[in-house]
Motif scaffolding. Sequence first.
Motif, PDB file in Angstrom:
ATOM      1  N   LEU A  67       0.745  -1.154  -0.115  1.00  0.00           N
ATOM      2  CA  LEU A  67      -0.029   0.031  -0.024  1.00  0.00           C
ATOM      3  C   LEU A  67       0.729   0.975  -0.033  1.00  0.00           C
ATOM      4  CD1 LEU A  67      -2.777   1.431   0.010  1.00  0.00           C
ATOM      5  CD2 LEU A  67      -2.852   0.992   2.463  1.00  0.00           C
ATOM      6  N   LYS A 126       2.158   5.239  -1.059  1.00  0.00           N
ATOM      7  CA  LYS A 126       1.610   6.640  -1.484  1.00  0.00           C
ATOM      8  C   LYS A 126       1.562   7.064  -2.848  1.00  0.00           C
ATOM      9  CE  LYS A 126       6.088   9.117  -0.559  1.00  0.00           C
ATOM     10  NZ  LYS A 126       6.729  10.102  -0.182  1.00  0.00           N
ATOM     11  N   ARG A 172      -3.539   8.991   1.058  1.00  0.00           N
ATOM     12  CA  ARG A 172      -3.371   9.105   2.615  1.00  0.00           C
ATOM     13  C   ARG A 172      -4.565  10.344   2.976  1.00  0.00           C
ATOM     14  NH1 ARG A 172       2.985   9.392   3.672  1.00  0.00           N
ATOM     15  NH2 ARG A 172       3.066  10.698   2.165  1.00  0.00           N
ATOM     16  N   TRP A 190      -8.246   9.499   3.790  1.00  0.00           N
ATOM     17  CA  TRP A 190      -9.217   8.191   4.027  1.00  0.00           C
ATOM     18  C   TRP A 190     -10.540   8.383   3.384  1.00  0.00           C
ATOM     19  CZ3 TRP A 190      -9.650   3.518   4.570  1.00  0.00           C
ATOM     20  CH2 TRP A 190     -10.898   2.804   5.134  1.00  0.00           C
ATOM     21  N   SER A 250       2.735  12.055  17.099  1.00  0.00           N
ATOM     22  CA  SER A 250       1.903  10.924  17.108  1.00  0.00           C
ATOM     23  C   SER A 250       1.696  10.488  18.769  1.00  0.00           C
ATOM     24  CB  SER A 250       2.421   9.965  16.257  1.00  0.00           C
ATOM     25  OG  SER A 250       3.228   9.020  16.864  1.00  0.00           O
ATOM     26  N   LYS A 286      -5.734   9.746  22.853  1.00  0.00           N
ATOM     27  CA  LYS A 286      -6.649   8.529  22.587  1.00  0.00           C
ATOM     28  C   LYS A 286      -6.674   7.420  23.908  1.00  0.00           C
ATOM     29  CE  LYS A 286      -6.529   8.611  17.776  1.00  0.00           C
ATOM     30  NZ  LYS A 286      -7.432   8.014  16.956  1.00  0.00           N
ATOM     31  N   ARG A 314      -1.779   4.033  11.739  1.00  0.00           N
ATOM     32  CA  ARG A 314      -2.794   4.305  11.398  1.00  0.00           C
ATOM     33  C   ARG A 314      -3.719   2.964  11.206  1.00  0.00           C
ATOM     34  NH1 ARG A 314      -2.899  10.211  10.047  1.00  0.00           N
ATOM     35  NH2 ARG A 314      -0.598  10.729  10.531  1.00  0.00           N
ATOM     36  N   LYS A 353      -6.557   2.523   9.770  1.00  0.00           N
ATOM     37  CA  LYS A 353      -7.853   2.048   8.675  1.00  0.00           C
ATOM     38  C   LYS A 353      -7.494   1.312   7.647  1.00  0.00           C
ATOM     39  CE  LYS A 353     -10.870   6.332   9.677  1.00  0.00           C
ATOM     40  NZ  LYS A 353     -10.098   7.197  10.488  1.00  0.00           N
ATOM     41  N   GLY A 354      -6.239   1.635   7.156  1.00  0.00           N
ATOM     42  CA  GLY A 354      -5.656   0.825   5.906  1.00  0.00           C
ATOM     43  C   GLY A 354      -5.548  -0.556   6.303  1.00  0.00           C
ATOM     44  N   TYR A 393       3.752  14.728   5.817  1.00  0.00           N
ATOM     45  CA  TYR A 393       2.747  14.087   6.315  1.00  0.00           C
ATOM     46  C   TYR A 393       3.112  13.221   7.829  1.00  0.00           C
ATOM     47  CZ  TYR A 393      -0.701  10.091   6.612  1.00  0.00           C
ATOM     48  OH  TYR A 393      -1.698   9.278   7.139  1.00  0.00           O
TER      49      TYR A 393
HETATM   50  C1  LIG Z   1       9.083 -13.891   5.987  1.00  0.00           C
HETATM   51  C2  LIG Z   1       9.554 -12.611   5.690  1.00  0.00           C
HETATM   52  C3  LIG Z   1       8.252 -11.619   6.042  1.00  0.00           C
HETATM   53  C4  LIG Z   1       8.313 -10.251   5.664  1.00  0.00           C
HETATM   54  C5  LIG Z   1       9.273  -9.446   4.590  1.00  0.00           C
HETATM   55  C6  LIG Z   1       8.823  -8.015   4.779  1.00  0.00           C
HETATM   56  C7  LIG Z   1       8.400  -7.326   3.552  1.00  0.00           C
HETATM   57  C8  LIG Z   1       8.272  -7.779   2.181  1.00  0.00           C
HETATM   58  C9  LIG Z   1       6.868  -7.661   1.637  1.00  0.00           C
HETATM   59  C10 LIG Z   1       6.514  -7.144   0.566  1.00  0.00           C
HETATM   60  C11 LIG Z   1       7.426  -6.082   0.045  1.00  0.00           C
HETATM   61  C12 LIG Z   1       6.501  -5.159  -1.086  1.00  0.00           C
HETATM   62  C13 LIG Z   1       7.177  -4.130  -1.452  1.00  0.00           C
HETATM   63  C14 LIG Z   1       7.924  -3.224  -0.628  1.00  0.00           C
HETATM   64  C15 LIG Z   1       8.497  -2.082  -1.818  1.00  0.00           C
HETATM   65  C16 LIG Z   1       8.149  -0.800  -1.769  1.00  0.00           C
HETATM   66  C17 LIG Z   1       7.671  -0.244  -0.740  1.00  0.00           C
HETATM   67  C18 LIG Z   1       7.700   1.101  -0.915  1.00  0.00           C
HETATM   68  C19 LIG Z   1       6.910   2.133  -0.629  1.00  0.00           C
HETATM   69  C20 LIG Z   1       5.580   2.281   0.503  1.00  0.00           C
HETATM   70  C21 LIG Z   1       6.163   3.433   1.504  1.00  0.00           C
HETATM   71  C22 LIG Z   1       4.748   4.256   1.461  1.00  0.00           C
HETATM   72  O1  LIG Z   1       4.264   4.685   0.557  1.00  0.00           O
HETATM   73  S1  LIG Z   1       3.999   4.362   3.123  1.00  0.00           S
HETATM   74  C23 LIG Z   1       2.813   5.459   3.083  1.00  0.00           C
HETATM   75  C24 LIG Z   1       1.437   4.720   2.594  1.00  0.00           C
HETATM   76  N1  LIG Z   1       0.919   3.752   3.388  1.00  0.00           N
HETATM   77  C25 LIG Z   1       0.179   4.062   4.564  1.00  0.00           C
HETATM   78  O2  LIG Z   1      -0.014   5.237   4.658  1.00  0.00           O
HETATM   79  C26 LIG Z   1      -0.466   2.685   5.121  1.00  0.00           C
HETATM   80  C27 LIG Z   1      -1.060   3.316   6.547  1.00  0.00           C
HETATM   81  N2  LIG Z   1      -2.054   4.216   6.387  1.00  0.00           N
HETATM   82  C28 LIG Z   1      -3.100   4.121   6.703  1.00  0.00           C
HETATM   83  O3  LIG Z   1      -3.595   3.087   6.740  1.00  0.00           O
HETATM   84  C29 LIG Z   1      -4.180   5.170   6.574  1.00  0.00           C
HETATM   85  O4  LIG Z   1      -5.267   4.934   7.359  1.00  0.00           O
HETATM   86  C30 LIG Z   1      -4.756   5.298   5.217  1.00  0.00           C
HETATM   87  C31 LIG Z   1      -3.616   5.583   4.213  1.00  0.00           C
HETATM   88  C32 LIG Z   1      -5.681   4.331   4.663  1.00  0.00           C
HETATM   89  C33 LIG Z   1      -5.617   6.710   5.095  1.00  0.00           C
HETATM   90  O5  LIG Z   1      -4.798   8.043   5.643  1.00  0.00           O
HETATM   91  P1  LIG Z   1      -5.150   9.384   6.452  1.00  0.00           P
HETATM   92  O6  LIG Z   1      -4.157  10.034   6.457  1.00  0.00           O
HETATM   93  O7  LIG Z   1      -6.249   9.645   5.795  1.00  0.00           O
HETATM   94  O8  LIG Z   1      -5.202   8.585   7.771  1.00  0.00           O
HETATM   95  P2  LIG Z   1      -6.191   8.278   8.856  1.00  0.00           P
HETATM   96  O9  LIG Z   1      -7.654   8.360   8.473  1.00  0.00           O
HETATM   97  O10 LIG Z   1      -5.897   6.982   9.478  1.00  0.00           O
HETATM   98  O11 LIG Z   1      -5.914   9.343   9.702  1.00  0.00           O
HETATM   99  C34 LIG Z   1      -6.585   9.786  10.653  1.00  0.00           C
HETATM  100  C35 LIG Z   1      -6.410   9.099  11.943  1.00  0.00           C
HETATM  101  O12 LIG Z   1      -5.047   9.278  12.585  1.00  0.00           O
HETATM  102  C36 LIG Z   1      -4.906   9.929  13.740  1.00  0.00           C
HETATM  103  N3  LIG Z   1      -4.010  10.798  13.744  1.00  0.00           N
HETATM  104  C37 LIG Z   1      -3.769  12.033  13.632  1.00  0.00           C
HETATM  105  N4  LIG Z   1      -2.495  12.357  13.414  1.00  0.00           N
HETATM  106  C38 LIG Z   1      -2.036  11.240  13.810  1.00  0.00           C
HETATM  107  C39 LIG Z   1      -0.616  11.323  13.861  1.00  0.00           C
HETATM  108  N5  LIG Z   1       0.219  12.218  13.716  1.00  0.00           N
HETATM  109  N6  LIG Z   1      -0.117   9.937  14.286  1.00  0.00           N
HETATM  110  C40 LIG Z   1      -0.860   8.778  14.058  1.00  0.00           C
HETATM  111  N7  LIG Z   1      -2.138   9.011  14.151  1.00  0.00           N
HETATM  112  C41 LIG Z   1      -2.873  10.315  13.995  1.00  0.00           C
HETATM  113  C42 LIG Z   1      -6.336  10.603  14.021  1.00  0.00           C
HETATM  114  O13 LIG Z   1      -6.642  10.936  15.204  1.00  0.00           O
HETATM  115  C43 LIG Z   1      -7.333   9.553  12.935  1.00  0.00           C
HETATM  116  O14 LIG Z   1      -7.595   8.497  14.016  1.00  0.00           O
HETATM  117  P3  LIG Z   1      -9.070   7.563  13.973  1.00  0.00           P
HETATM  118  O15 LIG Z   1      -8.976   6.943  15.247  1.00  0.00           O
HETATM  119  O16 LIG Z   1      -9.957   8.459  13.648  1.00  0.00           O
HETATM  120  O17 LIG Z   1      -8.549   6.772  12.837  1.00  0.00           O
END
Ligand SMILES: CC/C=C\C/C=C\C/C=C\C/C=C\C/C=C\C/C=C\CCC(=O)SCCNC(=O)CCNC(=O)[C@H](O)C(C)(C)COP(=O)(O)OP(=O)(O)OC[C@H]1O[C@@H](n2cnc3c(N)ncnc32)[C@H](O)[C@@H]1OP(=O)(O)O
Length: 383
Positions: free
Chosen positions: A127, A129, A152, A154, A194, A201, A213, A215-216, A373
């Motif tokens: 997943l 960005k 990013r 939601w 964070s 919370k 996070r 939701k993802g 972010y």
């Molecule tokens: C046996 C061997 C095993 C394993 C080997 C290991 C690995 C190998 C596997 C596979 C390899 C494959 C590929 C790898 C190659 C390359 C990878 C390269 C790049 C990827 C890197 C990225 O791009 S990371 C960024 C993108 N990904 C994500 O963001 C995922 C996580 N995010 C989410 O899930 C999010 O929820 C979202 C993206 C779905 C939505 O984003 P949004 O910003 O809208 O977030 P939220 O709605 O969740 O945010 C609001 C909630 O968060 C709270 N909040 C507010 N501020 C903060 C803060 N500073 N920190 C934390 N939380 C915060 C807020 O209160 C809201 O809370 P809720 O309670 O209402 O949810």
Amino acid sequence: MEFNSKMGILQLLKSQFVLHLLMVYVFMASGIIVNLLQICTLPLWLVNKKLARKVNVRLGYCIMSQIVAVLEWWSATECTLYTDPESYPLYGNENAIVVLNHNFEIDFLCGWTFCDRFGVLGSSKVLAKKELAYVPVIGWMWYFLEIVFCKRKWEEDRQTVAESLQNLHDYPENFWFLLFCEGTRFTLKKHKLSMQVAESKGLPKLKYHLLPRTKGFWVTVQNLRGNAAAVYDSTLNFRNNEAPSLLGLLNGKKYHADLYVRRIPLDTIPEGEAECASWLHKLYQEKDSFQEHYAQTGKFPGPIKSPPRRPWSLIIWIFWFCLLLFPLFRVFAQLAHSGSVLTILTTVALCIAVSLVARWMIGQTEINRGSSYGNAKVSINNN
Ligand SMILES: CC/C=C\C/C=C\C/C=C\C/C=C\C/C=C\C/C=C\CCC(=O)SCCNC(=O)CCNC(=O)[C@H](O)C(C)(C)COP(=O)(O)OP(=O)(O)OC[C@H]1O[C@@H](n2cnc3c(N)ncnc32)[C@H](O)[C@@H]1OP(=O)(O)O
Ligand SMILES: CCCCCCCCCCCCCCCCCC(=O)OC[C@@H](O)COP(=O)(O)O
């Protein structure tokens, strides 16, 4: 003594900029060739989607394996896997969601290395960005590998991410789907913010992770139920407080990665959003305790069962060098022979442009070039 001086010469060779330029040229040229071949598979999607996907997995491998080869063969970085021997035979033989901490510039590459060792590199998913979709070669390749992109935001992601995950139900190869639940790389500033969110919370503070996070993760688990068998909870660290980088690898620097993996059957994860979120928060508290254990002892809990590196990444890399260096040297020879200042200057400008693009691509992995972010306070919903 003699061995040491040989190693010193080899190390000096690996740090030569001209060699890095050649590696970048081979990577970019082969990448463009692969991207073009991927475009050629588009008509195949219409008649035989399964075959088109299988072809793209192999084409993707030809790009990703080059960066894996830099880690495994050029820098000879050691990757140790701590895991339970009963789960080990399942790795690579089932679909899984991988949850990984996001602290290091080459964490994604260590992930790729393990994918390669378990035979799922070409089909590995993440997943990611949306911005990464525009990175030349890698981002374009990912489009054909059905990588799931998110903005990013939601409200916009909830539907598109779910749809992309649903499309993976008839995927013809075993895949690992990587989630960096922290959503961004660890920095002290992002950590501080964070933890303020965690406090508001009523969640325990984490020392080594950002607040995940949720939701993802929830949308991924819900949409991959019946498709993925397990979550691989993966915790990565490097020995001796190493701060690995892609530039370090290019310079031949050897690092020591330790990865601790626990296999958690997917059907043990709660279905409801709130319950799933609590489950993930608890998982991150456990991951934090593993990192604490590592900080204290230099080891993860659990036995070591490391898969060996495989030769394919090196073989493919050598193949590309053989194929692409000969025409390059021929062009240089013709240029020198022609003596045309304009053509020589154009070629030099082209080389500089390609190296700048490659440097920008490497910059995408660097922590100090990360986005804002997670740096800004977002409204907090306590429900
Ligand atoms: C046996 C061997 C095993 C394993 C080997 C290991 C690995 C190998 C596997 C596979 C390899 C494959 C590929 C790898 C190659 C390359 C990878 C390269 C790049 C990827 C890197 C990225 O791009 S990371 C960024 C993108 N990904 C994500 O963001 C995922 C996580 N995010 C989410 O899930 C999010 O929820 C979202 C993206 C779905 C939505 O984003 P949004 O910003 O809208 O977030 P939220 O709605 O969740 O945010 C609001 C909630 O968060 C709270 N909040 C507010 N501020 C903060 C803060 N500073 N920190 C934390 N939380 C915060 C807020 O209160 C809201 O809370 P809720 O309670 O209402 O949810
Ligand atoms: C073989 C020789 C190779 C020569 C060098 C070629 C360059 C290779 C460049 C590889 C680029 C790979 C791009 C994908 C890497 C993933 C990047 C990443 O992990 O992004 C960070 C995000 O998670 C968080 O971003 P922000 O929250 O800061 O926004």
